[in-house]
Write a protein that holds these residues in place. Structure first.
Motif, PDB file in Angstrom:
ATOM      1  N   GLU A   1      10.378  71.961  44.407  1.00 49.02           N
ATOM      2  CA  GLU A   1      10.705  73.205  43.691  1.00 49.02           C
ATOM      3  C   GLU A   1       9.430  74.004  43.427  1.00 49.02           C
ATOM      4  O   GLU A   1       8.323  73.553  43.726  1.00 49.02           O
ATOM      5  CB  GLU A   1      11.341  72.843  42.345  1.00 49.02           C
ATOM      6  CG  GLU A   1      12.725  72.272  42.466  1.00 49.02           C
ATOM      7  CD  GLU A   1      13.758  73.344  42.219  1.00 49.02           C
ATOM      8  OE1 GLU A   1      13.358  74.512  42.029  1.00 49.02           O
ATOM      9  OE2 GLU A   1      14.953  73.002  42.218  1.00 49.02           O
ATOM     10  N   ARG A   2       9.607  75.163  42.819  1.00 52.94           N
ATOM     11  CA  ARG A   2       8.435  75.972  42.501  1.00 52.94           C
ATOM     12  C   ARG A   2       8.043  75.930  41.029  1.00 52.94           C
ATOM     13  O   ARG A   2       6.921  76.277  40.676  1.00 52.94           O
ATOM     14  CB  ARG A   2       8.673  77.418  42.908  1.00 52.94           C
ATOM     15  CG  ARG A   2       8.416  77.621  44.380  1.00 52.94           C
ATOM     16  CD  ARG A   2       8.692  79.013  44.816  1.00 52.94           C
ATOM     17  NE  ARG A   2       8.513  79.108  46.258  1.00 52.94           N
ATOM     18  CZ  ARG A   2       7.360  79.443  46.824  1.00 52.94           C
ATOM     19  NH1 ARG A   2       6.326  79.730  46.084  1.00 52.94           N
ATOM     20  NH2 ARG A   2       7.267  79.494  48.129  1.00 52.94           N
ATOM     21  N   SER A   3       8.966  75.544  40.166  1.00 48.50           N
ATOM     22  CA  SER A   3       8.631  75.508  38.751  1.00 48.50           C
ATOM     23  C   SER A   3       7.730  74.302  38.465  1.00 48.50           C
ATOM     24  O   SER A   3       8.075  73.175  38.806  1.00 48.50           O
ATOM     25  CB  SER A   3       9.924  75.404  37.935  1.00 48.50           C
ATOM     26  OG  SER A   3       9.624  74.866  36.679  1.00 48.50           O
TER      27      SER A   3
ATOM     28  N   ASP B   1       6.123  79.777  35.000  1.00 54.16           N
ATOM     29  CA  ASP B   1       5.327  78.588  35.362  1.00 54.16           C
ATOM     30  C   ASP B   1       5.581  78.221  36.812  1.00 54.16           C
ATOM     31  O   ASP B   1       5.612  77.060  37.178  1.00 54.16           O
ATOM     32  CB  ASP B   1       5.652  77.412  34.431  1.00 54.16           C
ATOM     33  CG  ASP B   1       7.047  76.868  34.636  1.00 54.16           C
ATOM     34  OD1 ASP B   1       7.892  77.633  35.145  1.00 54.16           O
ATOM     35  OD2 ASP B   1       7.284  75.693  34.314  1.00 54.16           O
ATOM     36  N   GLU B   2       5.762  79.226  37.669  1.00 47.65           N
ATOM     37  CA  GLU B   2       6.082  78.920  39.054  1.00 47.65           C
ATOM     38  C   GLU B   2       4.844  78.949  39.945  1.00 47.65           C
ATOM     39  O   GLU B   2       3.953  79.768  39.740  1.00 47.65           O
ATOM     40  CB  GLU B   2       7.107  79.934  39.569  1.00 47.65           C
ATOM     41  CG  GLU B   2       8.337  79.909  38.700  1.00 47.65           C
ATOM     42  CD  GLU B   2       9.544  80.428  39.412  1.00 47.65           C
ATOM     43  OE1 GLU B   2       9.348  81.111  40.432  1.00 47.65           O
ATOM     44  OE2 GLU B   2      10.649  80.146  38.959  1.00 47.65           O
ATOM     45  N   VAL B   3       4.840  78.068  40.907  1.00 52.31           N
ATOM     46  CA  VAL B   3       3.740  78.038  41.882  1.00 52.31           C
ATOM     47  C   VAL B   3       3.940  79.209  42.825  1.00 52.31           C
ATOM     48  O   VAL B   3       4.949  79.290  43.513  1.00 52.31           O
ATOM     49  CB  VAL B   3       3.752  76.729  42.682  1.00 52.31           C
ATOM     50  CG1 VAL B   3       2.547  76.678  43.580  1.00 52.31           C
ATOM     51  CG2 VAL B   3       3.794  75.547  41.757  1.00 52.31           C
ATOM     52  N   GLN B   4       2.996  80.113  42.829  1.00 53.40           N
ATOM     53  CA  GLN B   4       3.105  81.254  43.735  1.00 53.40           C
ATOM     54  C   GLN B   4       2.591  80.879  45.125  1.00 53.40           C
ATOM     55  O   GLN B   4       1.832  79.936  45.277  1.00 53.40           O
ATOM     56  CB  GLN B   4       2.277  82.427  43.191  1.00 53.40           C
ATOM     57  CG  GLN B   4       2.778  82.933  41.875  1.00 53.40           C
ATOM     58  CD  GLN B   4       4.193  83.468  41.975  1.00 53.40           C
ATOM     59  OE1 GLN B   4       4.436  84.447  42.655  1.00 53.40           O
ATOM     60  NE2 GLN B   4       5.139  82.804  41.326  1.00 53.40           N
ATOM     61  N   ASP B   5       3.006  81.634  46.118  1.00 52.11           N
ATOM     62  CA  ASP B   5       2.438  81.434  47.444  1.00 52.11           C
ATOM     63  C   ASP B   5       0.953  81.754  47.402  1.00 52.11           C
ATOM     64  O   ASP B   5       0.531  82.664  46.680  1.00 52.11           O
ATOM     65  CB  ASP B   5       3.118  82.364  48.456  1.00 52.11           C
ATOM     66  CG  ASP B   5       4.398  81.735  48.962  1.00 52.11           C
ATOM     67  OD1 ASP B   5       4.671  80.592  48.560  1.00 52.11           O
ATOM     68  OD2 ASP B   5       5.117  82.382  49.724  1.00 52.11           O
ATOM     69  N   ASP B   6       0.208  80.997  48.144  1.00 59.80           N
ATOM     70  CA  ASP B   6      -1.227  81.238  48.204  1.00 59.80           C
ATOM     71  C   ASP B   6      -1.476  82.437  49.107  1.00 59.80           C
ATOM     72  O   ASP B   6      -1.406  82.344  50.321  1.00 59.80           O
ATOM     73  CB  ASP B   6      -1.925  79.988  48.758  1.00 59.80           C
ATOM     74  CG  ASP B   6      -3.420  80.105  48.651  1.00 59.80           C
ATOM     75  OD1 ASP B   6      -3.902  81.251  48.501  1.00 59.80           O
ATOM     76  OD2 ASP B   6      -4.097  79.079  48.708  1.00 59.80           O
TER      77      ASP B   6
ATOM     78  N   GLY C   1       0.956  79.421  53.155  1.00 57.05           N
ATOM     79  CA  GLY C   1       0.557  79.677  51.780  1.00 57.05           C
ATOM     80  C   GLY C   1       1.576  79.190  50.773  1.00 57.05           C
ATOM     81  O   GLY C   1       1.426  79.432  49.580  1.00 57.05           O
ATOM     82  N   SER C   2       2.629  78.502  51.231  1.00 57.05           N
ATOM     83  CA  SER C   2       3.675  78.090  50.303  1.00 57.05           C
ATOM     84  C   SER C   2       3.570  76.599  50.042  1.00 57.05           C
ATOM     85  O   SER C   2       3.616  75.794  50.973  1.00 57.05           O
ATOM     86  CB  SER C   2       5.036  78.436  50.911  1.00 57.05           C
ATOM     87  OG  SER C   2       6.010  77.551  50.441  1.00 57.05           O
ATOM     88  N   LEU C   3       3.406  76.218  48.765  1.00 58.88           N
ATOM     89  CA  LEU C   3       3.264  74.798  48.430  1.00 58.88           C
ATOM     90  C   LEU C   3       4.499  73.993  48.841  1.00 58.88           C
ATOM     91  O   LEU C   3       4.355  72.931  49.456  1.00 58.88           O
ATOM     92  CB  LEU C   3       2.978  74.648  46.940  1.00 58.88           C
ATOM     93  CG  LEU C   3       2.820  73.211  46.469  1.00 58.88           C
ATOM     94  CD1 LEU C   3       1.608  72.573  47.094  1.00 58.88           C
ATOM     95  CD2 LEU C   3       2.734  73.133  44.952  1.00 58.88           C
ATOM     96  N   PRO C   4       5.714  74.463  48.539  1.00 63.51           N
ATOM     97  CA  PRO C   4       6.887  73.684  48.989  1.00 63.51           C
ATOM     98  C   PRO C   4       6.901  73.476  50.496  1.00 63.51           C
ATOM     99  O   PRO C   4       7.263  72.398  50.975  1.00 63.51           O
ATOM    100  CB  PRO C   4       8.071  74.541  48.538  1.00 63.51           C
ATOM    101  CG  PRO C   4       7.554  75.322  47.405  1.00 63.51           C
ATOM    102  CD  PRO C   4       6.117  75.589  47.703  1.00 63.51           C
TER     103      PRO C   4
ATOM    104  N   ARG D   1      16.420  80.840  40.349  1.00 62.29           N
ATOM    105  CA  ARG D   1      15.858  81.104  41.664  1.00 62.29           C
ATOM    106  C   ARG D   1      16.997  81.196  42.664  1.00 62.29           C
ATOM    107  O   ARG D   1      17.973  80.453  42.573  1.00 62.29           O
ATOM    108  CB  ARG D   1      14.917  79.984  42.084  1.00 62.29           C
ATOM    109  CG  ARG D   1      13.632  79.989  41.315  1.00 62.29           C
ATOM    110  CD  ARG D   1      12.686  78.963  41.878  1.00 62.29           C
ATOM    111  NE  ARG D   1      12.657  79.048  43.336  1.00 62.29           N
ATOM    112  CZ  ARG D   1      12.002  79.982  44.004  1.00 62.29           C
ATOM    113  NH1 ARG D   1      11.353  80.916  43.363  1.00 62.29           N
ATOM    114  NH2 ARG D   1      11.998  79.984  45.308  1.00 62.29           N
TER     115      ARG D   1
ATOM    116  N   ARG E   1      15.686  71.245  51.041  1.00 63.85           N
ATOM    117  CA  ARG E   1      15.015  70.333  50.103  1.00 63.85           C
ATOM    118  C   ARG E   1      15.848  69.080  49.883  1.00 63.85           C
ATOM    119  O   ARG E   1      15.335  67.962  49.871  1.00 63.85           O
ATOM    120  CB  ARG E   1      14.781  71.042  48.768  1.00 63.85           C
ATOM    121  CG  ARG E   1      13.527  71.881  48.768  1.00 63.85           C
ATOM    122  CD  ARG E   1      13.347  72.587  47.466  1.00 63.85           C
ATOM    123  NE  ARG E   1      14.280  73.708  47.356  1.00 63.85           N
ATOM    124  CZ  ARG E   1      14.886  74.050  46.243  1.00 63.85           C
ATOM    125  NH1 ARG E   1      14.666  73.396  45.150  1.00 63.85           N
ATOM    126  NH2 ARG E   1      15.708  75.070  46.228  1.00 63.85           N
TER     127      ARG E   1
END
Lengths: 163, 980
Positions: free
Chosen positions: A27-29, A106-111, B558-561, B671, B680
């Motif tokens: 997930e992103r959170s 608190d979400e992980v944004q794309d780098d 660039g996306s962690l997931p 989301r 996922r």
């Protein structure tokens, strides 16, 4: 205690914990990621317990006869793993809080930097790179000059004195 | 020999300082080093004449059976002489050639001397692996020298071209060396050549090694890097790209030829590439207008001749090749240096702009003429002797060479004719007075040190030619080791032989071509462009670039997931096939223990609910349930230490989550899940199945007894403890634990630095002025149950009269009497319990981790009951101090055992008797555990101070309306930016 394989219930528990944990980690959170890691941590520890062999008594000499002891080595590794997971969770949660402070989520944004690098790489390959610009050897050679001494006799002597 | 190499290394290291100190005169000093190798080679002449070889052997990697071995025979002797002699000449020349204000002259000098050393090592290496190392060193130094003017795009491009091409060849060669070494059973050249292996593997190895040699020696199709390398300063061109480095390929071919030159693949590669190169280089040399480029293509052409000769299996050809090797080094280095003089005095190397130079610089013109005479093969010069010997060898070998004898002769003669044509054109271009070109250049006389080195080389070209007998004697020991033919001869005059007639013919053709140069330059160049090595090189580079960009665009999202998903998928794909091959049956045991069944069911149910939870607190509490259930399983499975730790950690985890969640929104943000959710879910399910399969298969796949069988006995005897898990932590695997507490320290520091934004106050917050604190925190409000908050029916509210020290700093509605009382009674009990756990942990469940966690929870309880001022009262120490001290104590314990002569982290068991306590047994690993204990407390304290007290503080800073001040929540940088 003469068992052939592992306890089915433990196998299921470990598999479900890890599957659920991985689902959350993807997930992103950040809070969900942290909770996911707690689950994965528990699942991996149960997996360790299973691989440690059949169920036994506490590995304490004089309390349990040696042949009835559970395997102490994976236990020692799991113990450190449990504490490390705590430290990791605390760090992630602190990060989640920081992200909340800065961005109100608190979400992980794309780098974006990663994407930018990819885009620049693609752009550069589309363009002709410096190497493929056709320059003849003669044109190149005409540019190349060494930093040679100014060779007149007077100057040659003077130059050494100047230094 | 070794001393010479060390001298080169030392000189290279000292060169920058020397140049800074002496200026360009330092080159004169540095020239002594390569000169020393030449002199050393001369002192060895006697033993070379006797055919003896000197060998030096130094043990290197014993495990691989590799020694550093240096061997000097006739061939190495010739190369050492060239490398040393010409190297020192070029260094002397450099001392006057460069301006004393040149860029990075120190670096240049260092790299140049370093190169000379690498070259020296290369030509004397007996061991192939060692030879390869020196080989690549010369490549690197060459790269640095070509790219010397690193601010020029031409130099950088040329340097990159050279290093890519030559390392490509070098890598092929390394593969070849390894295969050859394995086939032969040794890496030592003389053993390999004395007993050359045969077979397909050997033939492949030889082909790969030849790829390395021809790339270094700039044969087609790798020839294009050499003309581009003319971007290097002229002394570099003279030394590396004429006399020394390009000769490394020739050397290697000459070295291996005695053993392998009869292989068909060897003859095919050498013959075809060398012949093509001779013609290609010669034709292109004829068409250049830059003097250096003429010489560069001439070198390409002559490298073809050299490799053809030394790569032939015939003794006579080898002798001629070695003679030409020496002659070429002398005249080509000389000519490059002459070009340098012309360039430095006139400012150009373009023969269309130069005119009348010969009149102004007669000495230089004469030296140039001597060099050209040797190159085109005029008697009595070294070039003439060598070329006559070569023609003799080819003509005498016609029978053996059939059916290729005639083509080889024709192409070699054509190569000679081309040499004559471009050689004449070179001298004409540099020195002649041309009609229509104004010679407006001033008269200058180049300094002696600039003229002397090329002069010496030119004269050496005559001297060696006048003593052909000596050369023959010196070179025959190596040439005689070639497999076929009669020994050749070197002579100045052999009579009107067929060879002499061929030479006359070549002169006629070459002279005609030179005279017809104007017409020739207009003719189209017959070489098809798509076969041009340079073009292939550029296209390859472009394709590599494009492929890299395409891959980057796909992979670098660039996306962690995405990244994590890829990692997990790889884990699944990588592990699954292995599991499918497993032959272990699914022998599952259906647990009969009700507690285990209940715990497992709870885990599964809680996990499903966690995944579905939308409220943060719900997710965290449910995750806690899985943790406590896991602890239960640990207990049933005979792991009391784990169960204890797990319960404590789970509690602390809950507190940590809650401390932060109070600042975050109640619900997770929405989301758009749709598609990615199923991806996922499937990745997670697959991984879950993988884990299940692992859990079933791994325990049943055990074939050896577990190592832990022996640990309990060892724990008592060596570790002095009965709790085996604890002994493993503080003794058997204490290194792990030391690493782990370092991680804890890092994590604690990380947490603190994420929360303490501006500074990490070293001062503990104290309720200094009680009234201020009360005012800030709202404690000044009237308290309806104030009398309950004091243990005694008290007078004035003093600090001692409260259940907790800082209880009164809280607003009444935040206080809980029950909590305060409970904490008051429990706190000290918990601390004592923790100390008990710490001390008894070696023999019973407990230990540093558990004890530290208990102390941490006790402090947490006080913080929850009494607020952040209570926290500072409960733990008067800085977390950083505890963390650092803990690691220090653990580390000292580790080292202390070394001081007493033990292994690192070894424990000692001490016994003594004390009056009251009786027999005392102390195991030194207790101190290690105390370190662990302190680090764990430090971690928890840091978490509480950051996520608890500091967040309280940030929330407590209120503005006039009673809202938390936003500034306190934002990073310092934002505020600073706002100010102006």
């Amino acid at each position: 205690m003469n068992v052939l394989g592992p306890d089915l219930f433990l196998v299921i528990a470990a598999a479900v914990l890890i599957a659920g944990g991985i689902y959350l980690v993807l997930e992103r959170s950040l809070t969900r990621i942290a909770v996911g890691l707690v689950l994965v941590g528990n699942g991996v520890n149960i997996l360790f317990l299973i691989t440690g062999g059949p169920r036994g008594g506490a590995p304490i000499v004089d309390l349990t006869p040696e042949e009835a002891m559970s395997d102490p080595l994976p236990q020692a590794m799991m113990l450190t793993a449990i504490v490390i997971t705590l430290a990791l969770t605390a760090f992630l949660v602190a990060m989640a809080h920081r992200s909340w402070q800065l961005h109100r989520h608190d979400e992980v944004q794309d780098d974006l930097e990663d994407r930018r690098i990819a885009r620049i790489a693609a752009l550069q390959s589309a363009q002709e790179r410096g190497d493929s610009v056709r320059v003849t050897l003669d044109e190149e050679a005409a540019e190349v000059r060494d930093e040679t001494a100014d060779i007149t006799e007077e100057h040659w002597l003077a130059e050494e004195d100047v230094r | 020999m070794l001393q010479l190499l060390i001298a080169h290394l030392a000189a290279a290291l000292a060169a920058p300082a020397l140049v800074r100190w002496l200026g360009r005169r330092a080159f004169l000093l540095l020239a002594a080093v390569p000169a020393a190798s030449a002199v050393w080679a001369l002192t060895e002449t006697g033993s070379v004449l006797d055919g003896a070889e000197s060998i030096i052997r130094i043990p290197w990697v014993a495990a691989l059976d590799l020694d550093l071995v240096f061997r000097v025979d006739a061939l190495s002797w010739l190369l050492v002489l060239m490398v040393g002699g010409i190297g020192s000449g070029v260094l002397i020349y450099s001392s006057r050639y460069f301006s004393s204000r040149s860029t990075d002259l120190g670096r240049f000098a260092a790299v140049f001397v370093g190169f000379a050393g690498a070259m020296l090592g290369l030509v004397t290496s007996e061991n192939l692996v060692q030879l390869y190392i020196f080989w690549e060193l010369t490549t690197v130094f060459s790269y640095l020298l070509i790219g010397h003017y690193s601010d020029r795009v031409t130099s950088r491009r040329a340097a990159m071209k050279a290093i890519l091409v030559t390392t490509l060849g070098g890598l092929a060669m390394l593969a070849g060396i390894v295969v050859l070494g394995q086939e032969a059973g040794t890496y030592e050249l003389s053993s390999i050549l004395a007993n050359p292996p045969v077979g397909t593997a050997t033939a492949t190895a030889i082909a790969l090694i030849l790829v390395g040699a021809v790339s270094k020696s700039a044969l087609i199709p790798f020839h294009f890097w050499l003309p581009a390398a003319m971007a290097a300063p002229t002394p570099v061109s003279a030394y590396l790209h004429a006399a020394a480095m390009v000769k490394a390929g020739v050397y290697l071919v000459a070295r291996l030829a005695p053993g392998f030159s009869t292989l068909p693949i060897w003859q095919a590669i050498i013959g075809v590439l060398a012949l093509l190169t001779i013609v290609h280089g010669g034709v292109r040399a004829l068409r250049q207008s830059d003097l250096k480029l003429i010489l560069a293509f001439s070198t390409v052409s002559q490298l073809g001749m050299l490799i053809l000769l030394v790569g032939s299996p015939f003794q006579a050809g080898a002798l001629a090749g070695m003679a030409l090797l020496g002659a070429h080094a002398l005249f080509k280095a000389c000519l490059f240096l002459v070009v340098g003089i012309v360039d430095a005095t006139t400012g150009t190397r373009d023969l269309n702009l130069l005119s009348g130079i010969g009149r102004r610089m007669p000495v230089t013109a004469v030296i140039g003429a001597l060099g050209v005479a040797s190159m085109i093969g005029v008697a009595p010069f070294a070039g003439y002797v060598a070329k006559e010997a070569a023609l003799e060898a080819i003509i005498d070998g016609q029978a053996a060479l059939a059916p290729f004898g005639m083509p080889i002769l024709v192409i070699f003669a054509l190569g000679s004719a081309l040499t004559i044509a471009y050689g004449l054109r070179f001298w004409w271009g540099a020195f002649a007075t041309k009609r229509g070109v104004t010679a407006s250049l001033e008269v200058v006389r180049p300094p002696l040190l600039l003229v002397a080195p090329p002069m010496a080389m030119a004269l050496a070209g005559i001297a060696t030619a006048l003593l052909p007998g000596l050369g023959e004697t010196l070179l025959t020991p190596h040439a005689g080791s070639y497999p076929l033919g009669e020994p050749g001869h070197l002579a100045i005059w052999t009579g009107f032989t067929p060879a002499f007639l061929v030479t006359l013919g070549a002169f006629a053709v070459g002279g005609t071509v030179f005279l017809a140069r104007r017409h020739l330059s207009r003719m189209a160049f017959p070489w098809p462009e798509q076969w041009d090595g340079d073009r292939i090189y550029r296209n390859t580079l472009r394709r590599v670039d494009q492929a890299a960009a395409a891959i980057t665009t796909v992979v670098q999202r660039g996306s962690l997931p995405f990244y994590l998903g890829v990692l997990f998928l790889v884990a699944i794909v990588g592990a699954a096939p292995g599991l499918f091959r497993s032959t272990v049956g699914a022998n599952l045991w259906f647990g009969t223990d009700l507690i285990v069944i209940a715990a497992s069911v709870a885990i599964v149910a809680a996990t499903v609910l966690v995944v579905r939870a939308r409220r943060r607190v719900k997710a965290v509490v449910l995750a806690g349930i899985t943790g406590y259930s896991t602890a239960l399983i640990f207990l049933i499975y005979g792991a009391p230490d784990l169960a204890l730790t797990q319960v404590l950690v789970e509690t602390v985890t809950l507190v940590v989550f809650m401390l932060v969640l109070r600042r975050l929104p109640v619900y997770f943000s929405d989301r758009p899940l749709a598609a990615s959710r199923w991806v996922r879910l499937s990745i997670a399910s697959m991984l879950g199945l993988l884990v299940a399969a692992l859990a079933v298969i791994v325990p049943q796949s055990r074939v050896h007894d577990p190592i832990s069988d022996r640990i309990p006995t060892a724990a008592v005897e060596l570790g002095g403890g009965k709790n085996v898990v604890n002994v493993i932590l503080v003794d058997t695997r204490a290194w792990d634990t030391l690493g782990e507490i370092s991680v804890l320290l890092a994590a604690a520091t990380g947490v603190a630095s994420l929360i303490f934004l501006r500074h990490r106050s070293t001062e503990r917050p104290r309720p200094g002025s009680l009234e201020d604190v009360k005012a800030t925190l709202g404690a000044a409000e009237p308290d309806p149950i104030g009398n309950l908050r004091q243990p005694r029916s008290a007078d004035a509210p003093t600090r001692k009269a409260n259940w907790l020290v800082a209880g009164m700093t809280l607003a009444p509605h935040r206080r809980s009497v029950i909590l305060e009382v409970a904490v008051r009674f429990l706190y000290h009990t918990m601390i004592v319990f923790a100390v008990f756990l710490l001390v008894s942990g070696h023999n019973a469940p407990g230990g540093g981790f558990v004890a530290g966690l208990v102390v941490g929870i006790a402090i947490t309880a006080r913080y929850l009951a009494g607020g952040r001022y209570e926290l500072s009262a409960a733990a008067p120490l800085q977390p950083a101090f505890l963390l650092g001290m803990g690691l220090f104590i653990a580390g000292s314990t580790a080292l202390a055992s070394m001081i007493f002569g033990g292994e690192i982290l070894e424990s000692a068991i001490l016994h003594w008797t004390m009056p009251v306590f009786g027999e005392i047994k102390l195991v030194t690993s207790l101190f290690f555990d105390i370190g662990v204990f302190m680090v764990v407390i430090g971690l928890l304290l840091d978490i509480l101070r950051s996520l608890g007290a500091e967040l309280d503080h940030q929330g407590d800073v209120l503005d006039e309306d009673g809202e938390p001040v936003r500034q306190a929540l934002e990073p310092a940088g934002t505020i600073e930016r706002r100010e102006p």
